[in-house]
Design a protein around this motif. Structure first.
Motif, PDB file in Angstrom:
ATOM      1  N   PHE A 107       0.868  -1.135   0.100  1.00  0.00           N
ATOM      2  CA  PHE A 107       0.042  -0.342   0.104  1.00  0.00           C
ATOM      3  C   PHE A 107       0.845   1.117   0.024  1.00  0.00           C
ATOM      4  O   PHE A 107       0.658   2.175  -0.815  1.00  0.00           O
ATOM      5  CB  PHE A 107      -0.859  -0.046   1.151  1.00  0.00           C
ATOM      6  CG  PHE A 107      -2.014   1.031   1.068  1.00  0.00           C
ATOM      7  CD1 PHE A 107      -3.030   0.768   0.129  1.00  0.00           C
ATOM      8  CD2 PHE A 107      -2.093   2.272   1.783  1.00  0.00           C
ATOM      9  CE1 PHE A 107      -4.177   1.858  -0.044  1.00  0.00           C
ATOM     10  CE2 PHE A 107      -3.229   3.172   2.115  1.00  0.00           C
ATOM     11  CZ  PHE A 107      -4.254   3.027   0.904  1.00  0.00           C
ATOM     12  N   PRO A 108       1.900   1.272   0.766  1.00  0.00           N
ATOM     13  CA  PRO A 108       2.714   2.644   0.574  1.00  0.00           C
ATOM     14  C   PRO A 108       3.297   2.995  -0.702  1.00  0.00           C
ATOM     15  O   PRO A 108       3.259   3.922  -1.118  1.00  0.00           O
ATOM     16  CB  PRO A 108       3.979   2.341   1.937  1.00  0.00           C
ATOM     17  CG  PRO A 108       3.221   1.246   2.468  1.00  0.00           C
ATOM     18  CD  PRO A 108       2.410   0.567   1.794  1.00  0.00           C
ATOM     19  N   ILE A 109       3.564   1.844  -1.397  1.00  0.00           N
ATOM     20  CA  ILE A 109       4.195   2.006  -2.717  1.00  0.00           C
ATOM     21  C   ILE A 109       3.020   2.570  -3.569  1.00  0.00           C
ATOM     22  O   ILE A 109       3.189   3.685  -4.392  1.00  0.00           O
ATOM     23  CB  ILE A 109       4.492   0.693  -3.378  1.00  0.00           C
ATOM     24  CG1 ILE A 109       5.806   0.122  -2.588  1.00  0.00           C
ATOM     25  CG2 ILE A 109       4.881   0.920  -5.013  1.00  0.00           C
ATOM     26  CD1 ILE A 109       6.030  -1.447  -3.307  1.00  0.00           C
ATOM     27  N   ALA A 113       0.050   7.162  -6.379  1.00  0.00           N
ATOM     28  CA  ALA A 113      -1.126   7.967  -6.404  1.00  0.00           C
ATOM     29  C   ALA A 113      -1.015   9.515  -6.124  1.00  0.00           C
ATOM     30  O   ALA A 113      -1.573  10.310  -6.841  1.00  0.00           O
ATOM     31  CB  ALA A 113      -2.248   7.498  -5.266  1.00  0.00           C
ATOM     32  N   ASP A 114      -0.084   9.732  -5.265  1.00  0.00           N
ATOM     33  CA  ASP A 114       0.610  11.227  -5.105  1.00  0.00           C
ATOM     34  C   ASP A 114       1.267  11.602  -6.618  1.00  0.00           C
ATOM     35  O   ASP A 114       0.804  12.836  -6.775  1.00  0.00           O
ATOM     36  CB  ASP A 114       1.431  11.096  -4.044  1.00  0.00           C
ATOM     37  CG  ASP A 114       0.894  10.705  -2.859  1.00  0.00           C
ATOM     38  OD1 ASP A 114      -0.105  11.012  -2.497  1.00  0.00           O
ATOM     39  OD2 ASP A 114       1.886  10.438  -2.062  1.00  0.00           O
ATOM     40  N   ALA A 115       1.780  10.971  -7.144  1.00  0.00           N
ATOM     41  CA  ALA A 115       2.556  11.429  -8.487  1.00  0.00           C
ATOM     42  C   ALA A 115       1.361  11.485  -9.460  1.00  0.00           C
ATOM     43  O   ALA A 115       1.321  12.541 -10.569  1.00  0.00           O
ATOM     44  CB  ALA A 115       3.339  10.244  -9.025  1.00  0.00           C
ATOM     45  N   PHE A 116       0.313  10.742  -9.517  1.00  0.00           N
ATOM     46  CA  PHE A 116      -0.824  10.662 -10.353  1.00  0.00           C
ATOM     47  C   PHE A 116      -1.635  11.971 -10.199  1.00  0.00           C
ATOM     48  O   PHE A 116      -1.830  12.631 -11.169  1.00  0.00           O
ATOM     49  CB  PHE A 116      -1.689   9.559 -10.026  1.00  0.00           C
ATOM     50  CG  PHE A 116      -2.949   9.555 -10.897  1.00  0.00           C
ATOM     51  CD1 PHE A 116      -2.686   9.743 -12.470  1.00  0.00           C
ATOM     52  CD2 PHE A 116      -4.067   8.859 -10.442  1.00  0.00           C
ATOM     53  CE1 PHE A 116      -3.941   9.453 -13.246  1.00  0.00           C
ATOM     54  CE2 PHE A 116      -5.130   8.594 -11.550  1.00  0.00           C
ATOM     55  CZ  PHE A 116      -5.103   9.024 -12.836  1.00  0.00           C
ATOM     56  N   ARG A 172      -2.662   5.087 -17.149  1.00  0.00           N
ATOM     57  CA  ARG A 172      -1.462   5.662 -16.817  1.00  0.00           C
ATOM     58  C   ARG A 172      -1.277   5.614 -15.246  1.00  0.00           C
ATOM     59  O   ARG A 172      -0.192   4.961 -15.059  1.00  0.00           O
ATOM     60  CB  ARG A 172      -1.658   7.144 -16.847  1.00  0.00           C
ATOM     61  CG  ARG A 172      -1.368   7.647 -18.523  1.00  0.00           C
ATOM     62  CD  ARG A 172      -1.401   9.348 -18.508  1.00  0.00           C
ATOM     63  NE  ARG A 172      -1.534   9.785 -19.715  1.00  0.00           N
ATOM     64  CZ  ARG A 172      -0.522  10.413 -20.397  1.00  0.00           C
ATOM     65  NH1 ARG A 172       0.828  10.326 -19.683  1.00  0.00           N
ATOM     66  NH2 ARG A 172      -0.325  10.757 -21.407  1.00  0.00           N
ATOM     67  N   PHE A 173      -2.344   5.659 -14.532  1.00  0.00           N
ATOM     68  CA  PHE A 173      -1.958   5.243 -13.064  1.00  0.00           C
ATOM     69  C   PHE A 173      -2.009   3.815 -12.867  1.00  0.00           C
ATOM     70  O   PHE A 173      -1.156   3.323 -12.113  1.00  0.00           O
ATOM     71  CB  PHE A 173      -3.059   5.748 -12.189  1.00  0.00           C
ATOM     72  CG  PHE A 173      -3.241   5.207 -10.804  1.00  0.00           C
ATOM     73  CD1 PHE A 173      -2.551   5.582  -9.836  1.00  0.00           C
ATOM     74  CD2 PHE A 173      -3.978   4.262 -10.540  1.00  0.00           C
ATOM     75  CE1 PHE A 173      -2.290   5.249  -8.664  1.00  0.00           C
ATOM     76  CE2 PHE A 173      -3.953   3.557  -9.165  1.00  0.00           C
ATOM     77  CZ  PHE A 173      -3.402   4.125  -8.217  1.00  0.00           C
ATOM     78  N   THR A 174      -2.675   2.800 -13.422  1.00  0.00           N
ATOM     79  CA  THR A 174      -2.623   1.600 -13.142  1.00  0.00           C
ATOM     80  C   THR A 174      -1.307   0.789 -13.737  1.00  0.00           C
ATOM     81  O   THR A 174      -0.942   0.086 -13.249  1.00  0.00           O
ATOM     82  CB  THR A 174      -4.101   0.743 -13.663  1.00  0.00           C
ATOM     83  OG1 THR A 174      -3.867   0.886 -15.203  1.00  0.00           O
ATOM     84  CG2 THR A 174      -5.229   1.191 -13.201  1.00  0.00           C
ATOM     85  N   THR A 175      -0.903   1.254 -14.788  1.00  0.00           N
ATOM     86  CA  THR A 175       0.374   0.845 -15.484  1.00  0.00           C
ATOM     87  C   THR A 175       1.518   1.374 -14.449  1.00  0.00           C
ATOM     88  O   THR A 175       2.380   0.171 -14.108  1.00  0.00           O
ATOM     89  CB  THR A 175       0.652   1.399 -16.685  1.00  0.00           C
ATOM     90  OG1 THR A 175      -0.460   0.981 -17.816  1.00  0.00           O
ATOM     91  CG2 THR A 175       1.935   0.988 -17.438  1.00  0.00           C
ATOM     92  N   VAL A 230      -7.943   0.837  -7.484  1.00  0.00           N
ATOM     93  CA  VAL A 230      -8.901   1.590  -7.942  1.00  0.00           C
ATOM     94  C   VAL A 230      -9.521   2.319  -7.132  1.00  0.00           C
ATOM     95  O   VAL A 230      -9.571   3.728  -7.208  1.00  0.00           O
ATOM     96  CB  VAL A 230     -10.182   0.659  -8.561  1.00  0.00           C
ATOM     97  CG1 VAL A 230     -11.218   1.400  -8.872  1.00  0.00           C
ATOM     98  CG2 VAL A 230      -9.335  -0.097  -9.939  1.00  0.00           C
ATOM     99  N   LYS A 231      -9.688   1.833  -5.616  1.00  0.00           N
ATOM    100  CA  LYS A 231     -10.215   2.636  -4.664  1.00  0.00           C
ATOM    101  C   LYS A 231      -9.393   3.846  -4.036  1.00  0.00           C
ATOM    102  O   LYS A 231      -9.766   5.184  -4.129  1.00  0.00           O
ATOM    103  CB  LYS A 231     -10.503   1.901  -3.482  1.00  0.00           C
ATOM    104  CG  LYS A 231     -11.669   0.896  -3.415  1.00  0.00           C
ATOM    105  CD  LYS A 231     -11.909  -0.017  -2.174  1.00  0.00           C
ATOM    106  CE  LYS A 231     -12.966  -0.771  -2.185  1.00  0.00           C
ATOM    107  NZ  LYS A 231     -12.947  -1.721  -1.012  1.00  0.00           N
ATOM    108  N   LEU A 232      -8.001   3.674  -4.187  1.00  0.00           N
ATOM    109  CA  LEU A 232      -6.955   4.479  -3.544  1.00  0.00           C
ATOM    110  C   LEU A 232      -6.911   5.642  -4.862  1.00  0.00           C
ATOM    111  O   LEU A 232      -6.922   6.811  -4.298  1.00  0.00           O
ATOM    112  CB  LEU A 232      -5.496   4.065  -3.718  1.00  0.00           C
ATOM    113  CG  LEU A 232      -4.310   4.937  -3.266  1.00  0.00           C
ATOM    114  CD1 LEU A 232      -4.748   5.525  -1.976  1.00  0.00           C
ATOM    115  CD2 LEU A 232      -2.991   4.116  -3.256  1.00  0.00           C
TER     116      LEU A 232
END
Length: 514
Positions: free
Chosen positions: A160-162, A167-170, A190-193, A470-472
């Protein structure tokens, strides 16, 4: 038939005896096909009328209709029948409608339907042949057991921390494009990859720049096939016995070589640093830890990495894209979700962590409803591996239960989307309504009426990982941005060319700063 007649007429002019034999052969083949198409009539099974050569799959084979559209047509045409016959080209096949029958096939009688209906030859596709979804026979158990520990709840929590850093970069990437119209799935991928590459390999996939990254390019190439593979795919449906002799892999050579090289280089690098304490506890490391315990080959490890990569980015991006678009169309639901997110984060001293996210009920309902309306896999394809008795669901005039024998090798189709959209189970099925999954309204059925991840021993292994990422992404985006429908958005239409359920014209959204 006109062209055939013309050719045979010409042949008769030059060689009458050969022409007569040819006429007889064509007539025999025509009779055999027509007789074959009486298969379900003889058993008294309702079925749509087949057409010559293509059976009932013609519109899908020419890419005019997605298979889920055909399945929905059949599903609605026979509202009171537990199952429907159809013809997969020349092969008699069954679409199962009744939720109890679906449950029996996927759970109680699983041993009779253990194989998925997508034959892969290990000789030509060694990596795909070790994919837990595609492997047949007893091999699926080993393939699944090798991957299961890597997708446990404990492992997802460890990753989860990774995910949070990605997510922050997204969020930062979206911030550089506030007010710009996006295609929802394209921005989601882009996020999921980026996330699946970070969680699997501890690498930067470089997905938050303007240029297309290598990982994104290869992600697209995974779903491309060569001309020979396309012919093979068609032949699998038409003449499955012949298809296995076509020496064409489904996975492009370019992708095969790329993933093998990537994994081999990572293994070499990690072997050299195994004692310095710098190894990341990512999915790849989990695969390597199991190597000695399970006597895993490098091909199997590479197949596991490819599975994590494919399953991690493609289906999750479709779900995230649909969720964002649905919330954009329903701002009141978007606000309700935001209120819940803020409430739980505030109660945790302003911090978002794995456990806090699991407490967000409305978030869970939004994901469940998105998966109901837009399941990435809209149909499930099994094959009967042992003779099976299937009940028709009604009695004859003497009061005896009507049933049919399902022969070994019979294709079985489960119409996931059609079941999800049946008003008997989900009132107003076309309405996006997350609260239908609340404890007060959730429908309980003795069978299975919800299966976006499948069910039973072969249900989706990456379900926890997919839902978590997806939730994050949703939580982090909604905290920072309001999502609205884009000005060029068009009414939804299914893309008949896509394996994953997606919009033909895309889903257009815009992010606005809160």
């Amino acid at each position: 038939m006109f062209v055939t007649s013309l050719l045979l007429s010409g042949l008769f002019y030059y060689n009458p005896l050969i022409a007569v034999a040819a006429f007889a052969l064509v007539g025999l083949l025509y009779w055999l096909v027509k007789h074959n198409y009486k298969f379900w009539d003889i058993d008294g099974v309702p079925h749509p009328k087949p057409t010559l050569v293509t059976g009932n799959l013609g519109p899908t084979l020419v890419l005019k209709k997605h298979i889920c559209e055909l399945a929905s047509d059949w599903y609605n045409a026979y509202p009171d029948k537990p199952f429907v016959g159809y013809f997969k080209m020349f092969t008699p096949a069954i679409m199962v409608k009744d939720p109890v029958l679906v449950k029996n096939i996927l759970t109680r009688d699983f041993e009779c339907f253990a194989n998925n209906d997508f034959p892969i030859d290990e000789k030509y596709d060694p990596l795909l042949a070790n994919h837990p979804f595609m492997v047949g026979g007893a091999g699926w158990k080993r393939s699944r057991s090798l991957l299961t520990p890597s997708f446990s709840g404990t492992k997802i929590k460890q990753l989860f921390p990774i995910m949070q850093s990605v997510a922050d970069a997204f969020v930062a990437f979206i911030g550089r494009h506030v007010g710009q119209e996006f295609e929802a799935k394209e921005v989601a991928v882009r996020f999921t990859t980026q996330n699946v590459v970070a969680c699997t390999f501890s690498l930067d996939a470089d997905c938050f720049t303007e240029q297309e990254s290598e990982f994104r390019r290869m992600g697209k190439r995974v779903f491309d096939v060569s001309h020979m593979a396309s012919i093979k795919t068609f032949t699998v449906t038409l003449l499955p016995t012949v298809a296995k002799w076509i020496p064409a892999p489904f996975l492009l050579k370019e992708v095969d070589e790329w993933i093998r090289s990537l994994v081999a280089n990572i293994i070499i690098k990690r072997s050299a640093t195994v004692h310095d304490g710098s190894l990341q506890e990512d999915l790849m490391q989990s695969f390597l830890k199991n190597r000695d315990k399970n006597n895993t080959t490098q091909t199997e490890i590479t197949a596991q990495a490819l599975t994590a990569f494919i399953e991690g980015f493609e289906t999750s991006s479709a779900v995230l894209g649909f969720a964002l678009h649905s919330l954009a169309k329903h701002p009141e639901m978007q606000q309700k979700l935001l209120d819940e997110v803020r409430k739980h984060i505030d109660a945790n001293d302003g911090r978002l962590d794995f456990d806090v996210m699991q407490q967000m009920e409305y978030l869970d309902w939004v994901i469940l409803e998105t998966l109901r309306m837009y399941p990435p896999a809209t149909t499930m394809h099994k094959v009967c591996t042992k003779k099976y008795i299937m009940r028709k669901g009604f009695r004859d005039e003497n009061g005896h239960d009507m049933s049919i024998y399902v022969h070994e090798g019979t294709p079985i189709l489960i119409p996931i989307l059609a079941i999800h959209m049946d008003p008997k189970y989900y009132p107003e099925p076309q309405k996006f309504d997350p609260e239908r999954f609340s404890p007060e309204r959730k429908v309980v059925h003795s069978g299975i009426i919800y299966l976006p991840f499948g069910e039973g021993p072969r249900m989706c292994l990456g379900m926890r990982f997919a839902q978590t990422q997806v939730k994050l992404a949703l939580v982090q985006l909604l905290i920072n941005y309001r999502v609205t429908v884009g000005p060029t958005d068009k009414p939804f239409a299914i893309d008949p060319r896509s394996f994953v359920y997606q919009a033909k014209d895309g889903l257009r959204i815009v992010f606005e700063k809160r």
